[in-house]
Write a protein that holds these residues in place. Structure first.
Motif, PDB file in Angstrom:
ATOM      1  N   THR A   1      -8.329 -14.638  -8.240  1.00  0.00           N
ATOM      2  CA  THR A   1      -7.884 -15.244  -6.987  1.00  0.00           C
ATOM      3  C   THR A   1      -7.205 -14.174  -6.131  1.00  0.00           C
ATOM      4  O   THR A   1      -6.936 -13.067  -6.598  1.00  0.00           O
ATOM      5  N   VAL A   2      -6.906 -14.554  -4.919  1.00  0.00           N
ATOM      6  CA  VAL A   2      -6.161 -13.654  -4.029  1.00  0.00           C
ATOM      7  C   VAL A   2      -4.784 -13.401  -4.631  1.00  0.00           C
ATOM      8  O   VAL A   2      -4.260 -12.281  -4.557  1.00  0.00           O
ATOM      9  N   GLU A   3      -4.227 -14.418  -5.260  1.00  0.00           N
ATOM     10  CA  GLU A   3      -2.927 -14.260  -5.911  1.00  0.00           C
ATOM     11  C   GLU A   3      -2.991 -13.192  -7.005  1.00  0.00           C
ATOM     12  O   GLU A   3      -2.066 -12.403  -7.162  1.00  0.00           O
ATOM     13  N   ASP A   4      -4.101 -13.148  -7.749  1.00  0.00           N
ATOM     14  CA  ASP A   4      -4.278 -12.114  -8.775  1.00  0.00           C
ATOM     15  C   ASP A   4      -4.279 -10.722  -8.141  1.00  0.00           C
ATOM     16  O   ASP A   4      -3.678  -9.785  -8.676  1.00  0.00           O
TER      17      ASP A   4
ATOM     18  N   TYR B   1      -1.878   8.593  13.070  1.00  0.00           N
ATOM     19  CA  TYR B   1      -2.045   7.701  11.930  1.00  0.00           C
ATOM     20  C   TYR B   1      -0.802   6.816  11.799  1.00  0.00           C
ATOM     21  O   TYR B   1       0.310   7.313  11.809  1.00  0.00           O
ATOM     22  N   MET B   2      -1.048   5.540  11.680  1.00  0.00           N
ATOM     23  CA  MET B   2       0.043   4.585  11.530  1.00  0.00           C
ATOM     24  C   MET B   2       0.191   4.237  10.050  1.00  0.00           C
ATOM     25  O   MET B   2      -0.765   3.810   9.421  1.00  0.00           O
ATOM     26  N   PRO B   3       1.380   4.412   9.483  1.00  0.00           N
ATOM     27  CA  PRO B   3       1.574   4.082   8.069  1.00  0.00           C
ATOM     28  C   PRO B   3       1.657   2.566   7.885  1.00  0.00           C
ATOM     29  O   PRO B   3       2.253   1.861   8.694  1.00  0.00           O
ATOM     30  N   ARG B   4       1.051   2.067   6.834  1.00  0.00           N
ATOM     31  CA  ARG B   4       1.072   0.632   6.519  1.00  0.00           C
ATOM     32  C   ARG B   4       1.444   0.458   5.052  1.00  0.00           C
ATOM     33  O   ARG B   4       0.959   1.176   4.189  1.00  0.00           O
ATOM     34  N   ASN B   5       2.270  -0.547   4.774  1.00  0.00           N
ATOM     35  CA  ASN B   5       2.772  -0.766   3.427  1.00  0.00           C
ATOM     36  C   ASN B   5       1.995  -1.858   2.689  1.00  0.00           C
ATOM     37  O   ASN B   5       0.999  -2.385   3.192  1.00  0.00           O
ATOM     38  N   LYS B   6       2.484  -2.207   1.502  1.00  0.00           N
ATOM     39  CA  LYS B   6       1.824  -3.210   0.656  1.00  0.00           C
ATOM     40  C   LYS B   6       1.691  -4.556   1.368  1.00  0.00           C
ATOM     41  O   LYS B   6       0.655  -5.206   1.279  1.00  0.00           O
ATOM     42  N   THR B   7       2.739  -4.973   2.045  1.00  0.00           N
ATOM     43  CA  THR B   7       2.732  -6.284   2.714  1.00  0.00           C
ATOM     44  C   THR B   7       1.611  -6.357   3.742  1.00  0.00           C
ATOM     45  O   THR B   7       0.864  -7.339   3.784  1.00  0.00           O
ATOM     46  N   TYR B   8       1.488  -5.342   4.558  1.00  0.00           N
ATOM     47  CA  TYR B   8       0.432  -5.312   5.567  1.00  0.00           C
ATOM     48  C   TYR B   8      -0.944  -5.325   4.902  1.00  0.00           C
ATOM     49  O   TYR B   8      -1.847  -6.055   5.331  1.00  0.00           O
ATOM     50  N   LEU B   9      -1.102  -4.528   3.853  1.00  0.00           N
ATOM     51  CA  LEU B   9      -2.399  -4.466   3.176  1.00  0.00           C
ATOM     52  C   LEU B   9      -2.757  -5.793   2.524  1.00  0.00           C
ATOM     53  O   LEU B   9      -3.920  -6.213   2.550  1.00  0.00           O
ATOM     54  N   LYS B  10      -1.765  -6.502   1.985  1.00  0.00           N
ATOM     55  CA  LYS B  10      -2.032  -7.823   1.405  1.00  0.00           C
ATOM     56  C   LYS B  10      -2.478  -8.800   2.490  1.00  0.00           C
ATOM     57  O   LYS B  10      -3.409  -9.581   2.279  1.00  0.00           O
TER      58      LYS B  10
END
Length: 159
Positions: free
Chosen positions: A112-115, A138-147
């Motif tokens: 799932t997406v949750e996984d 280049y704009m840095p993006r973190n885990k939250t944005y990638l999720k």
């Protein structure tokens, strides 16, 4: 030699600026292009343009994905992709490869997406550098944005 204090010393004067020099400086100032600043003067910067929020996972430009699976620095890796969408596809396919390696007897794997989010959160570091053509950096993006972008991409693929 010792100077006698009773004899007044002559004061030297710097030569006065010539009128011709002043007119050249004025002429140079009048030939500057709009927005051009004379040397040594503070520059007025334009207000930054508001950043556009991407409408989908494919909106990003050239992307460099940086990931570190554990706290061990030797697990740091990177990959580059033409778009954010392709970087996320690569990330999901690498997750699927790891699932297959952990479950070699399974014919089908489901997750799932949750996984995926748990997998992302388990990483020591995951970030991306996404090229923004409008600002040419280049704009840095973190885990939250990638999720968030991963969720948008999977939702659009499900339609």
């Amino acid at each position: 030699r010792r100077q006698d204090s009773s004899v007044p010393m002559a004061k030297s004067k710097a030569p006065a600026a010539k009128p011709q020099q002043l007119t050249i400086a004025k002429k140079m100032a009048s030939t500057r292009k709009p927005g051009q600043v004379a040397r040594g003067q503070p520059r007025k910067l334009a207000a930054p343009k508001p950043q556009q929020v991407s409408q989908g996972a494919g909106a990003g430009g050239h992307t460099i994905m940086l990931l570190q699976e554990t706290k061990n620095l030797a697990t740091r890796t990177w990959s580059e992709h033409p778009t954010l969408r392709q970087a996320l596809d690569y990330f999901v396919s690498s997750y699927e490869r790891q699932l297959k390696a952990l479950n070699p007897q399974a014919r089908e794997l489901s997750y799932t997406v949750e996984d995926l989010h748990v997998y992302i959160d388990s990483m020591a570091d995951l970030s991306a550098l996404i090229f923004a053509p409008a600002t040419k950096h280049y704009m840095p993006r973190n885990k939250t944005y990638l999720k968030q972008q991963l969720l948008l991409q999977l939702q659009s693929a499900a339609r």
